[in-house]
Design a protein around this motif. Structure first.
Motif, mmCIF file in Angstrom:
data_model
loop_
_atom_site.group_PDB
_atom_site.id
_atom_site.type_symbol
_atom_site.label_atom_id
_atom_site.label_comp_id
_atom_site.label_asym_id
_atom_site.label_seq_id
_atom_site.Cartn_x
_atom_site.Cartn_y
_atom_site.Cartn_z
ATOM 1 N N GLN A 52 0.458 -1.034 -0.264
ATOM 2 C CA GLN A 52 0.212 0.428 -0.118
ATOM 3 C C GLN A 52 0.898 1.774 0.238
ATOM 4 O OE1 GLN A 52 -3.281 -0.039 -0.272
ATOM 5 N NE2 GLN A 52 -3.401 -1.951 -1.049
ATOM 6 N N THR A 53 2.384 1.372 0.994
ATOM 7 C CA THR A 53 2.857 2.496 0.868
ATOM 8 C C THR A 53 4.141 2.424 -0.738
ATOM 9 O OG1 THR A 53 3.069 1.934 3.736
ATOM 10 C CG2 THR A 53 5.122 3.229 1.721
ATOM 11 N N ILE A 54 4.391 1.919 -1.403
ATOM 12 C CA ILE A 54 4.371 1.448 -2.948
ATOM 13 C C ILE A 54 3.291 1.919 -4.080
ATOM 14 C CG2 ILE A 54 5.278 0.075 -4.324
ATOM 15 C CD1 ILE A 54 7.665 0.723 -2.351
ATOM 16 N N LEU A 55 2.101 1.380 -3.786
ATOM 17 C CA LEU A 55 1.166 2.619 -4.287
ATOM 18 C C LEU A 55 0.858 3.957 -3.923
ATOM 19 C CD1 LEU A 55 -1.448 -0.808 -4.173
ATOM 20 C CD2 LEU A 55 0.226 -0.047 -6.313
ATOM 21 N N ARG A 56 1.398 4.205 -2.733
ATOM 22 C CA ARG A 56 0.440 5.644 -2.887
ATOM 23 C C ARG A 56 1.990 6.405 -2.728
ATOM 24 N NH1 ARG A 56 -1.669 4.095 2.118
ATOM 25 N NH2 ARG A 56 0.405 3.612 3.419
#
Length: 181
Positions: A52-56
């Motif tokens: 999720q952090t990577i997607l953000r």
């Protein structure tokens, strides 16, 4: 302290590395900031275990074409990507590595030499009088990185330690280590 790390990275010999990989990139802020401060354009890769952090980070910095963000740890990334002539950067990530995980990191770097490691980490220097690592609880450690990495075969190129603005018991350590072939 991150701005000081950027200044130290900018002062390095440009022939030392041809790309930058940030371990534990989080929201990507540091890598994006670094991309704007570097005199030459380099491929910049941010690695993080949290999808999720990577997607953000991808969504936030979609316009910065020099950045790429991948959900991976370094050993998996290194299977298909060269670390040779890369600068690996960590900001407050290695404190969550055990001594054996630090040893594994150094062995990986040495197997891909030459490459360079730039770190920004919190340390409690008073804890290192008798030990090179000290548990802070909750899977966090204060390591004597220059001592540990030197014993494992990395060359210390730079080491700067300043009292933390957040906690005067701690120091922020900025250090550059090199894995020679």
């Amino acid at each position: 302290p991150r701005e000081q790390l950027i200044r130290v990275i900018r002062s390095l010999d440009p022939d030392l590395f041809d790309g930058i990989i940030e371990l534990g990139t989080g929201n990507g802020w540091f890598l994006n900031r670094l991309s704007k401060k570097m005199a030459r354009k380099l491929p910049l890769t941010g690695l993080d275990l949290n999808r999720q952090t990577i997607l953000r980070a991808r969504a936030k910095y979609v316009k910065n074409k020099s950045l790429r963000f991948l959900c991976s740890d370094l050993p998996r990334f290194a299977i298909h990507n060269a670390l040779r002539h890369k600068l690996l950067v960590t900001c407050f990530v290695l404190e969550y590595f055990s001594r054996s995980e630090l040893r594994g990191l150094v062995n990986l770097l040495k197997s891909h030499a030459p490459c360079t490691l730039a770190i920004l980490e919190r340390v409690r220097s008073s804890d290192h009088k008798n030990k090179s690592s000290f548990s802070l609880g909750n899977f966090s450690y204060s390591h004597n990185y220059p001592e540990i990495f030197s014993k494992l075969g990395l060359q210390t190129m730079t080491s700067i330690s300043k009292v933390s603005e957040v906690n005067p018991v701690e120091r922020n350590l900025i250090a550059i280590f090199h894995a020679a072939p």
